[in-house]
Write a protein that holds these residues in place. Structure first.
Motif, PDB file in Angstrom:
ATOM      1  N   ASP A 130     -22.464 -27.446  -7.491  1.00  0.00           N
ATOM      2  CA  ASP A 130     -23.829 -26.665  -7.450  1.00  0.00           C
ATOM      3  C   ASP A 130     -24.434 -26.458  -6.116  1.00  0.00           C
ATOM      4  O   ASP A 130     -25.032 -25.566  -5.845  1.00  0.00           O
ATOM      5  CB  ASP A 130     -24.660 -27.461  -8.500  1.00  0.00           C
ATOM      6  N   ILE A 131     -24.482 -27.442  -5.408  1.00  0.00           N
ATOM      7  CA  ILE A 131     -24.986 -27.462  -4.136  1.00  0.00           C
ATOM      8  C   ILE A 131     -24.357 -26.430  -3.449  1.00  0.00           C
ATOM      9  O   ILE A 131     -25.019 -25.258  -2.800  1.00  0.00           O
ATOM     10  CB  ILE A 131     -24.488 -28.906  -3.159  1.00  0.00           C
ATOM     11  N   ALA A 132     -23.101 -26.131  -3.211  1.00  0.00           N
ATOM     12  CA  ALA A 132     -22.208 -25.046  -2.449  1.00  0.00           C
ATOM     13  C   ALA A 132     -22.719 -23.705  -2.935  1.00  0.00           C
ATOM     14  O   ALA A 132     -22.872 -22.800  -2.157  1.00  0.00           O
ATOM     15  CB  ALA A 132     -20.816 -25.346  -2.396  1.00  0.00           C
ATOM     16  N   ALA A 133     -22.954 -23.789  -4.190  1.00  0.00           N
ATOM     17  CA  ALA A 133     -23.269 -22.323  -5.045  1.00  0.00           C
ATOM     18  C   ALA A 133     -24.717 -21.820  -4.542  1.00  0.00           C
ATOM     19  O   ALA A 133     -24.639 -20.700  -4.152  1.00  0.00           O
ATOM     20  CB  ALA A 133     -23.167 -22.268  -6.536  1.00  0.00           C
ATOM     21  N   VAL A 134     -25.357 -22.663  -4.410  1.00  0.00           N
ATOM     22  CA  VAL A 134     -26.813 -22.395  -4.010  1.00  0.00           C
ATOM     23  C   VAL A 134     -26.821 -21.987  -2.405  1.00  0.00           C
ATOM     24  O   VAL A 134     -27.251 -20.898  -2.009  1.00  0.00           O
ATOM     25  CB  VAL A 134     -27.791 -23.644  -3.931  1.00  0.00           C
ATOM     26  N   VAL A 135     -25.918 -22.516  -1.538  1.00  0.00           N
ATOM     27  CA  VAL A 135     -25.632 -22.077  -0.093  1.00  0.00           C
ATOM     28  C   VAL A 135     -24.984 -20.637  -0.126  1.00  0.00           C
ATOM     29  O   VAL A 135     -25.522 -19.859   0.631  1.00  0.00           O
ATOM     30  CB  VAL A 135     -24.837 -23.279   0.495  1.00  0.00           C
ATOM     31  N   GLN A 136     -24.072 -20.602  -0.956  1.00  0.00           N
ATOM     32  CA  GLN A 136     -23.261 -19.324  -1.086  1.00  0.00           C
ATOM     33  C   GLN A 136     -23.878 -18.294  -1.426  1.00  0.00           C
ATOM     34  O   GLN A 136     -24.115 -17.001  -0.898  1.00  0.00           O
ATOM     35  CB  GLN A 136     -22.155 -19.542  -2.113  1.00  0.00           C
ATOM     36  N   ALA A 193     -14.465 -23.617  -0.887  1.00  0.00           N
ATOM     37  CA  ALA A 193     -14.455 -22.371  -0.682  1.00  0.00           C
ATOM     38  C   ALA A 193     -15.763 -21.923  -0.146  1.00  0.00           C
ATOM     39  O   ALA A 193     -15.968 -21.041   0.593  1.00  0.00           O
ATOM     40  CB  ALA A 193     -13.988 -21.424  -1.784  1.00  0.00           C
ATOM     41  N   PHE A 194     -16.851 -22.110  -1.047  1.00  0.00           N
ATOM     42  CA  PHE A 194     -18.182 -21.504  -0.721  1.00  0.00           C
ATOM     43  C   PHE A 194     -18.630 -22.228   0.664  1.00  0.00           C
ATOM     44  O   PHE A 194     -19.368 -21.346   1.356  1.00  0.00           O
ATOM     45  CB  PHE A 194     -19.114 -21.940  -2.115  1.00  0.00           C
ATOM     46  N   PHE A 195     -18.277 -23.362   0.905  1.00  0.00           N
ATOM     47  CA  PHE A 195     -19.081 -23.875   2.263  1.00  0.00           C
ATOM     48  C   PHE A 195     -18.234 -22.944   3.426  1.00  0.00           C
ATOM     49  O   PHE A 195     -18.872 -23.036   4.543  1.00  0.00           O
ATOM     50  CB  PHE A 195     -18.854 -25.411   2.316  1.00  0.00           C
ATOM     51  N   LEU A 238     -18.244 -17.905   4.046  1.00  0.00           N
ATOM     52  CA  LEU A 238     -19.432 -17.175   5.090  1.00  0.00           C
ATOM     53  C   LEU A 238     -20.100 -18.153   5.638  1.00  0.00           C
ATOM     54  O   LEU A 238     -21.427 -17.424   6.147  1.00  0.00           O
ATOM     55  CB  LEU A 238     -20.258 -16.443   3.860  1.00  0.00           C
ATOM     56  N   SER A 239     -19.649 -19.342   6.234  1.00  0.00           N
ATOM     57  CA  SER A 239     -20.590 -20.058   7.033  1.00  0.00           C
ATOM     58  C   SER A 239     -20.675 -19.388   8.457  1.00  0.00           C
ATOM     59  O   SER A 239     -19.787 -18.801   9.131  1.00  0.00           O
ATOM     60  CB  SER A 239     -19.806 -21.450   7.238  1.00  0.00           C
ATOM     61  N   PRO A 240     -21.910 -19.724   9.093  1.00  0.00           N
ATOM     62  CA  PRO A 240     -22.077 -18.895  10.439  1.00  0.00           C
ATOM     63  C   PRO A 240     -21.304 -20.063  11.313  1.00  0.00           C
ATOM     64  O   PRO A 240     -21.143 -19.339  12.611  1.00  0.00           O
ATOM     65  CB  PRO A 240     -23.458 -18.996  10.667  1.00  0.00           C
ATOM     66  N   GLN A 241     -20.930 -21.254  10.997  1.00  0.00           N
ATOM     67  CA  GLN A 241     -20.419 -22.082  11.964  1.00  0.00           C
ATOM     68  C   GLN A 241     -18.765 -22.041  11.776  1.00  0.00           C
ATOM     69  O   GLN A 241     -18.151 -23.034  12.497  1.00  0.00           O
ATOM     70  CB  GLN A 241     -20.830 -23.500  11.843  1.00  0.00           C
ATOM     71  N   MET A 294     -21.192 -18.139  -9.476  1.00  0.00           N
ATOM     72  CA  MET A 294     -22.104 -19.092  -8.487  1.00  0.00           C
ATOM     73  C   MET A 294     -23.164 -19.555  -9.506  1.00  0.00           C
ATOM     74  O   MET A 294     -24.169 -20.022  -8.909  1.00  0.00           O
ATOM     75  CB  MET A 294     -22.646 -18.123  -7.360  1.00  0.00           C
ATOM     76  N   ASN A 295     -22.952 -19.381 -10.783  1.00  0.00           N
ATOM     77  CA  ASN A 295     -23.772 -20.031 -11.539  1.00  0.00           C
ATOM     78  C   ASN A 295     -23.578 -21.673 -11.367  1.00  0.00           C
ATOM     79  O   ASN A 295     -22.473 -22.282 -11.493  1.00  0.00           O
ATOM     80  CB  ASN A 295     -23.640 -19.685 -13.168  1.00  0.00           C
TER      81      ASN A 295
END
Length: 652
Positions: free
Chosen positions: A530-536, A592-594, A597-600, A332-333
């Motif tokens: 990078d955006i997805a990693a921050v969310v993840q 995959a990151f989005f 574990l997405s709550p939606q 996730m870096n």
């Protein structure tokens, strides 16, 4: 009946109202101190509990007087209550954020009227700490009160705001005003904070405050204790650690943790109400209703009960029980672009562009001033930070003075130079964002000073089909600069948390994923990752700490609509990519990151994935033909495993 008034003061004397937006990115109107005025006297907490004639304290005249209603209690009863509370509200326990004058007035108002002080006063510490500036200053504030920050020691932020000296002066002024009450025996050591009180633990002394506490937490744990109870002292550090790990501080979901000393204030009334017959007793609450109770100092059972409570309120995401080794192996870096160009060559090229450009007479800076800032201030900093020979240790960091001057010059150049001439300046900022001090500064800078805001509008106007060489270079460099900006978590959160900036970043990112140029597509896929990693990271932390992930966690940021847009764009980009395996790898990793574990996921994303035929899109990348130009499809084993796993376990 006797009237009860709340006197409200601003400890910053107006400084925060003027500077809060510059320092924190949001408007804060004051650092509130409150006191209770009843029976002809003003009572407040600072150096212990102090009493004075109304309006005659060292705070002067109140900014606001709020009517809190009336009390049926007599003055002697109130005096007895204050005498009891003085053993609890001592100078050594004062903390600017956690246990302060407002904690005391809330207790007093609850005792006198059954009410509580206004939420805009109680919620101020949480609001402040939720800003990057507040989070950066938290270790400094804790150090002022000698209370250790939980977890690894945090280094002081090198420039956590527009001006660290200004921030320090505000802090000192506020702390001096807050605790500068009448002398007490503890005044000689006003900051010798005890270890019996930690940030996430609410200290409750009366039924009204307890009711308010339960009403503000979906999950709550109440620890009924007594000063004379040895088992209570044994279990208290465990309770405090649980509050740190699983509490609601820092804006996180979790449980509320309250400590009720049955011998303090109206603690005995609370004990009677909840049928407490022995200490320690722990009561667990779901939505304000008692769900379970634990008697005794059993640390293992206490931790189990807290985890069970959180499981009930914040059930884990269904995907946490599905093994996904390829996705879980992803780092996730952020993907960064750290290549250092010849800085003198970049400066020379940019100076030639400035010299050749017509200069409007009304421009804030002259050509000579702009070139002087770049060559005399910015260039030496970049060359010392990114030296080709072994650099000094520690690495030099940018100062606020350098960054403010550079940002002002950047704003002028972005408005004057054409796109074809701007990319060397963007590339200099790309390098700078690898310096943690620059990320912290940019996270708290006002919009007009933030270089990202200066560069995005022209990037939005850059065509993706047959662009000029200069326009292509500009877009590519902006994408790489944004990737490096995500090396700073504070700046990443600022970008994703500001709807306007996030929308502009999305406006640049989505077309770049479909760009004619493969290098631009690679940079775009890197930024998407990078955006997805921050969310993840945020979601993984929620699962790791047992707090679970709920839809409302992300609804405030409008992340549900944003997720849909990102996922749709990623799938379209995967579908169109025919040749670059690394681009596919980064796109599918971001997808995959989005998703994972997405709550939606179940409510919105699973139906969307079916409509978009996501599984078929991914499966086509595994074989030659319509979806992939190379014989046999994707060659790299780890990429193939990732694509298969996302297709079969997240897009099925």
């Amino acid at each position: 009946m006797t009237s009860v008034k709340l006197y409200v003061y601003d400890l910053s004397n107006g400084m925060v109202r003027q500077l809060s937006r510059q320092l924190t990115g949001r408007q804060i109107d004051g650092i509130w101190h409150t006191s209770v005025v009843v029976f002809g006297k003003e009572v407040f907490y600072g150096q212990g509990i102090n009493t004075t004639a109304p309006g005659r304290s060292h705070h002067g005249s109140p900014m606001q007087v709020i009517d809190m209603g009336e009390t049926a209690l007599d003055e002697d009863t109130f005096n007895e209550y204050i005498q009891e509370m003085s053993q609890h509200y001592t100078a050594d326990k004062y903390h600017l954020l956690e246990f302060n004058c407002n904690s005391f007035t809330d207790d007093c108002v609850g005792f006198l009227t059954g009410g509580s002080i206004p939420s805009f006063i109680k919620d101020l510490p949480t609001d402040f700490l939720s800003t990057p500036f507040g989070a950066a200053l938290r270790p400094t504030i804790d150090a002022m009160y000698r209370r250790p920050t939980p977890g690894p020691a945090a280094a002081p932020a090198p420039s956590a705001g527009a001006d660290p000296q200004l921030a320090a002066s505000i802090l000192q002024a506020v702390a001096s005003q807050a605790q500068g009450g009448m002398p007490t025996q503890a005044a000689a050591h006003p900051n010798a904070a005890t270890n019996s009180l930690t940030a996430p633990v609410h200290v409750v002394t009366n039924p009204a405050s307890f009711k308010s506490f339960l009403g503000s937490h979906k999950a709550a744990v109440a620890f009924f204790t007594s000063e004379t109870c040895p088992p209570c002292k044994m279990i208290e550090p465990v309770f405090e650690r649980l509050a740190e790990e699983k509490g609601t501080h820092g804006g996180r979901n979790g449980a509320g943790f309250a400590k009720v000393d049955i011998d303090v204030g109206l603690g005995s009334a609370l004990a009677l109400e909840w049928k407490i017959t022995a200490t320690p007793t722990f009561i667990f609450f779901l939505d304000g209703k008692k769900s379970d109770q634990l008697l005794g100092a059993d640390r293992n059972e206490l931790r189990t009960q807290v985890d069970l409570l959180l499981f009930q309120v914040y059930p884990p995401h269904p995907h946490t029980s599905v093994p996904m080794p390829a996705i879980q192996a992803l780092s996730m870096n952020p993907i960064l672009f750290s290549q250092v160009p010849p800085i003198d060559t970049v400066l020379s090229k940019l100076a030639s562009f400035i010299d050749a450009q017509p200069w409007p007479p009304s421009t804030a800076l002259t050509k000579a001033q702009a070139i002087s800032t770049l060559s005399g201030t910015v260039g030496p900093y970049l060359k010392s930070r990114f030296a080709t020979t072994p650099p000094p240790a520690p690495l030099p960091s940018a100062t606020p003075a350098i960054l403010v001057s550079w940002a002002q010059t950047t704003a002028v150049l972005a408005s004057v130079l054409p796109v074809d001439s701007l990319f060397p300046l963007v590339d200099m900022w790309r390098l700078a964002f690898l310096d943690p001090a620059v990320g912290i500064w940019a996270a708290t800078a006002i919009a007009s000073q933030n270089p990202i805001s200066a560069f995005l509008p022209k990037a939005l106007a850059t065509p993706t089909t047959a662009p000029s060489k200069g326009a292509r270079n500009y877009l590519l460099t902006v994408l790489r600069m944004l990737c490096n900006a995500f090396s700073s978590l504070a700046l990443a959160q600022r970008i994703l948390g500001d709807a306007q900036v996030r929308g502009a970043v999305m406006g640049v990112l989505v077309p770049s994923l479909l760009h004619d140029d493969a290098t631009v597509r690679t940079a775009g896929a890197s930024l998407a990752f990078d955006i997805a990693a921050v969310v993840q990271k945020r979601r993984v932390e929620a699962v790791r700490t047992g707090r679970g992930i709920m839809e409302e966690d992300e609804a405030e940021e409008g992340r549900d609509e944003w997720d849909v847009e990102m996922i749709s764009a990623l799938l379209e980009a995967v579908d169109r990519e025919r040749e670059n395996e690394e681009v596919v790898h980064r796109l599918v990793a971001a997808l995959a990151f989005f998703l994972r574990l997405s709550p939606q996921y179940q409510t919105q994303l699973a139906p969307l994935l079916q409509v978009l035929q996501s599984k078929d899109i991914l499966r086509r990348k595994l074989s030659a033909g319509d979806g992939w130009t190379a014989a046999g499809g994707i060659a790299k084993k780890e990429v193939k495993k990732l694509v298969e796993e996302v297709a079969e376990k997240l897009c099925a």
